[in-house]
Design a protein around this motif. Structure first.
Motif, PDB file in Angstrom:
ATOM      1  N   HIS A   1       0.823  -1.204   0.000  1.00 30.47           N
ATOM      2  CA  HIS A   1       0.000   0.000   0.000  1.00 30.47           C
ATOM      3  C   HIS A   1       0.862   1.262   0.000  1.00 30.47           C
ATOM      4  N   ALA A   2       1.903   1.268   0.844  1.00 30.11           N
ATOM      5  CA  ALA A   2       2.776   2.438   0.901  1.00 30.11           C
ATOM      6  C   ALA A   2       3.490   2.652  -0.436  1.00 30.11           C
ATOM      7  N   PHE A   3       3.922   1.559  -1.036  1.00 26.68           N
ATOM      8  CA  PHE A   3       4.636   1.658  -2.304  1.00 26.68           C
ATOM      9  C   PHE A   3       3.752   2.232  -3.394  1.00 26.68           C
ATOM     10  N   PHE A   4       2.535   1.679  -3.547  1.00 27.75           N
ATOM     11  CA  PHE A   4       1.673   2.138  -4.623  1.00 27.75           C
ATOM     12  C   PHE A   4       1.059   3.506  -4.333  1.00 27.75           C
ATOM     13  N   ASP A   5       0.967   3.881  -3.065  1.00 20.10           N
ATOM     14  CA  ASP A   5       0.576   5.255  -2.754  1.00 20.10           C
ATOM     15  C   ASP A   5       1.617   6.231  -3.294  1.00 20.10           C
ATOM     16  N   ALA A   6       2.896   5.860  -3.130  1.00 24.71           N
ATOM     17  CA  ALA A   6       3.974   6.707  -3.646  1.00 24.71           C
ATOM     18  C   ALA A   6       3.957   6.734  -5.176  1.00 24.71           C
ATOM     19  N   VAL A   7       3.743   5.568  -5.792  1.00 21.52           N
ATOM     20  CA  VAL A   7       3.688   5.495  -7.257  1.00 21.52           C
ATOM     21  C   VAL A   7       2.534   6.341  -7.786  1.00 21.52           C
ATOM     22  N   ASP A   8       1.356   6.213  -7.150  1.00 16.62           N
ATOM     23  CA  ASP A   8       0.190   6.983  -7.586  1.00 16.62           C
ATOM     24  C   ASP A   8       0.431   8.484  -7.442  1.00 16.62           C
ATOM     25  N   ALA A   9       1.117   8.889  -6.363  1.00 20.08           N
ATOM     26  CA  ALA A   9       1.406  10.308  -6.161  1.00 20.08           C
ATOM     27  C   ALA A   9       2.305  10.845  -7.276  1.00 20.08           C
ATOM     28  N   ILE A  10       3.300  10.059  -7.666  1.00 17.72           N
ATOM     29  CA  ILE A  10       4.197  10.480  -8.749  1.00 17.72           C
ATOM     30  C   ILE A  10       3.428  10.588 -10.057  1.00 17.72           C
ATOM     31  N   LEU A  11       2.595   9.588 -10.345  1.00 15.21           N
ATOM     32  CA  LEU A  11       1.841   9.603 -11.595  1.00 15.21           C
ATOM     33  C   LEU A  11       0.829  10.743 -11.629  1.00 15.21           C
ATOM     34  N   ARG A  12       0.196  11.021 -10.478  1.00 15.25           N
ATOM     35  CA  ARG A  12      -0.744  12.158 -10.440  1.00 15.25           C
ATOM     36  C   ARG A  12      -0.016  13.464 -10.742  1.00 15.25           C
ATOM     37  N   ALA A  13       1.204  13.593 -10.216  1.00 12.57           N
ATOM     38  CA  ALA A  13       1.992  14.797 -10.499  1.00 12.57           C
ATOM     39  C   ALA A  13       2.331  14.902 -11.984  1.00 12.57           C
ATOM     40  N   LEU A  14       2.328  13.763 -12.665  1.00 10.94           N
ATOM     41  CA  LEU A  14       2.622  13.736 -14.106  1.00 10.94           C
ATOM     42  C   LEU A  14       1.354  13.697 -14.953  1.00 10.94           C
ATOM     43  N   GLY A  15       0.195  13.907 -14.316  1.00 11.19           N
ATOM     44  CA  GLY A  15      -1.048  14.033 -15.065  1.00 11.19           C
ATOM     45  C   GLY A  15      -1.808  12.751 -15.296  1.00 11.19           C
ATOM     46  N   VAL A  16      -1.384  11.642 -14.654  1.00 14.75           N
ATOM     47  CA  VAL A  16      -2.034  10.346 -14.849  1.00 14.75           C
ATOM     48  C   VAL A  16      -2.824  10.007 -13.597  1.00 14.75           C
ATOM     49  N   THR A  17      -4.089   9.639 -13.758  1.00 19.11           N
ATOM     50  CA  THR A  17      -4.937   9.341 -12.608  1.00 19.11           C
ATOM     51  C   THR A  17      -4.834   7.863 -12.228  1.00 19.11           C
ATOM     52  N   GLU A  18      -5.188   7.583 -10.971  1.00 22.34           N
ATOM     53  CA  GLU A  18      -5.207   6.202 -10.509  1.00 22.34           C
ATOM     54  C   GLU A  18      -6.238   5.390 -11.284  1.00 22.34           C
ATOM     55  N   PHE A  19      -7.338   6.007 -11.628  1.00 21.94           N
ATOM     56  CA  PHE A  19      -8.361   5.295 -12.400  1.00 21.94           C
ATOM     57  C   PHE A  19      -7.815   4.827 -13.743  1.00 21.94           C
ATOM     58  N   GLU A  20      -7.046   5.682 -14.399  1.00 22.58           N
ATOM     59  CA  GLU A  20      -6.502   5.317 -15.705  1.00 22.58           C
ATOM     60  C   GLU A  20      -5.553   4.128 -15.609  1.00 22.58           C
ATOM     61  N   THR A  21      -4.703   4.121 -14.589  1.00 22.74           N
ATOM     62  CA  THR A  21      -3.787   2.993 -14.453  1.00 22.74           C
ATOM     63  C   THR A  21      -4.532   1.708 -14.093  1.00 22.74           C
ATOM     64  N   ARG A  22      -5.581   1.814 -13.284  1.00 20.59           N
ATOM     65  CA  ARG A  22      -6.358   0.617 -12.914  1.00 20.59           C
ATOM     66  C   ARG A  22      -7.151   0.103 -14.117  1.00 20.59           C
ATOM     67  N   TYR A  23      -7.681   1.015 -14.890  1.00 19.35           N
ATOM     68  CA  TYR A  23      -8.384   0.622 -16.113  1.00 19.35           C
ATOM     69  C   TYR A  23      -7.404  -0.036 -17.086  1.00 19.35           C
ATOM     70  N   GLY A  24      -6.172   0.491 -17.137  1.00 19.57           N
ATOM     71  CA  GLY A  24      -5.158  -0.098 -18.004  1.00 19.57           C
ATOM     72  C   GLY A  24      -4.789  -1.508 -17.577  1.00 19.57           C
ATOM     73  N   LEU A  25      -4.627  -1.709 -16.265  1.00 20.02           N
ATOM     74  CA  LEU A  25      -4.318  -3.048 -15.766  1.00 20.02           C
ATOM     75  C   LEU A  25      -5.457  -4.019 -16.061  1.00 20.02           C
ATOM     76  N   ASP A  26      -6.684  -3.555 -15.869  1.00 15.67           N
ATOM     77  CA  ASP A  26      -7.844  -4.411 -16.128  1.00 15.67           C
ATOM     78  C   ASP A  26      -7.927  -4.781 -17.605  1.00 15.67           C
ATOM     79  N   SER A  27      -7.644  -3.840 -18.503  1.00 13.29           N
ATOM     80  CA  SER A  27      -7.666  -4.120 -19.942  1.00 13.29           C
ATOM     81  C   SER A  27      -6.515  -5.033 -20.334  1.00 13.29           C
ATOM     82  N   PHE A  28      -5.368  -4.854 -19.694  1.00 15.52           N
ATOM     83  CA  PHE A  28      -4.193  -5.688 -19.968  1.00 15.52           C
ATOM     84  C   PHE A  28      -4.481  -7.149 -19.652  1.00 15.52           C
ATOM     85  N   ARG A  29      -5.166  -7.392 -18.548  1.00 18.84           N
ATOM     86  CA  ARG A  29      -5.521  -8.765 -18.157  1.00 18.84           C
ATOM     87  C   ARG A  29      -6.832  -9.168 -18.833  1.00 18.84           C
ATOM     88  N   PHE A  30      -6.789  -9.231 -20.138  1.00 19.02           N
ATOM     89  CA  PHE A  30      -8.016  -9.478 -20.917  1.00 19.02           C
ATOM     90  C   PHE A  30      -8.582 -10.871 -20.675  1.00 19.02           C
TER      91      PHE A  30
END
Length: 272
Positions: A224-253
């Motif tokens: 949890h701590a690790f991915f909280d940090a990852v999500d914070a970095i991605l949010r600073a770069l304009g990427v939302t947590e929803f987008e990454t979760r949607y991407g993971l869900d689509s990847f695991r077709f």
């Protein structure tokens, strides 16, 4: 007098170019939804993109080593970007791909063989080790640039998600590989500055460093701590947590969509 022959880099491997072509074609299929069901196209796009970044990661190590004094690098074929030329293709490509499929995280792979005795100076040794995770960080910046520059406004949501998930893999790889754990590049950065006694004690643990890092992520609190940090970095770069979760869900077709999956969007909800 005849001018001395200049040393030129070998041509880029057709294997690497083929992987780039797969990334480009699958990315087009995701964008246009030409595959009908985009799940497999997302899978191909992410996997090929991840392999490209692994090749660039190892290339960066090799290039830094070459300019730091290890002139044997060229003969080993590392500068061709051919993943089949690595000392352990299974560790460099196969194992990281397995981690992506199983855990949805990007872990660094294994190795180009660098003749460290040819390199003089602690700073140069540190630079050779740092080149890999710095390359992943640069890949993350490139992949997220369309988000923070506004180039993806109106883009297909599934393409945004696939690109976001690929960026997440780069961020996780950069962070994990920068850890000062024997066997990872972060330890390689500080190793030249440690005493010979400390280096000798840490050496037996080097083959297991990657597995230790992966194992730690199975601890819920660490995860949890690790991915909280990852999500914070991605949010600073304009990427939302929803987008990454949607991407993971689509990847695991191959997995069925879970009924209780939290699709709370921070941007436009995609139509599925």
């Amino acid at each position: 007098m005849t001018a001395p022959a200049t040393r030129r880099d070998p041509p880029v491997s057709p294997v690497f170019l083929a992987i780039v072509a797969v990334m480009a074609v699958s990315g087009w299929a995701v964008w246009t939804e030409a595959a009908g069901s985009t799940g497999f196209a997302v899978f191909l796009f992410v996997v090929s993109g991840w392999v490209v970044s692994l090749c660039l990661h190892e290339y960066a190590h090799a290039r830094a080593a070459l300019h730091s004094g290890d002139l044997s690098i060229g003969a080993k074929g590392y500068l061709t970007l051919n993943p089949l030329r690595y000392t352990h293709p299974l560790l460099s490509i196969g194992l990281p791909l397995l981690f992506v499929v199983l855990g949805g995280i990007g872990l660094p792979g294994g190795a180009v063989f660098i003749e460290r005795h040819r390199i003089r100076g602690r700073w140069r040794h540190s630079l050779v080790s740092a080149a890999g995770p710095l390359t992943n960080a640069l890949c993350a910046l490139v992949l997220t640039a369309p988000f923070w520059l506004g180039w993806l406004d109106g883009a297909p949501p599934v393409f945004r998600a696939a690109l976001a998930f690929l960026a997440l893999l780069q961020v996780t790889a950069a962070i994990i590989n920068a850890l000062p754990v024997p066997g990872l590049d972060g330890y390689g950065v500080i190793e030249p500055w440690l005493s010979s006694g400390v280096r000798g004690q840490a050496a037996p643990f080097a083959p297991f460093g990657l597995l230790v890092a992966f194992g730690l992520l199975w601890i819920p609190e660490v995860n949890h701590a690790f991915f909280d940090a990852v999500d914070a970095i991605l949010r600073a770069l304009g990427v939302t947590e929803f987008e990454t979760r949607y991407g993971l869900d689509s990847f695991r077709f191959w997995q069925e969509q879970k009924e209780d999956f939290d699709w709370s969007p921070t941007w436009q909800q995609p139509t599925r």
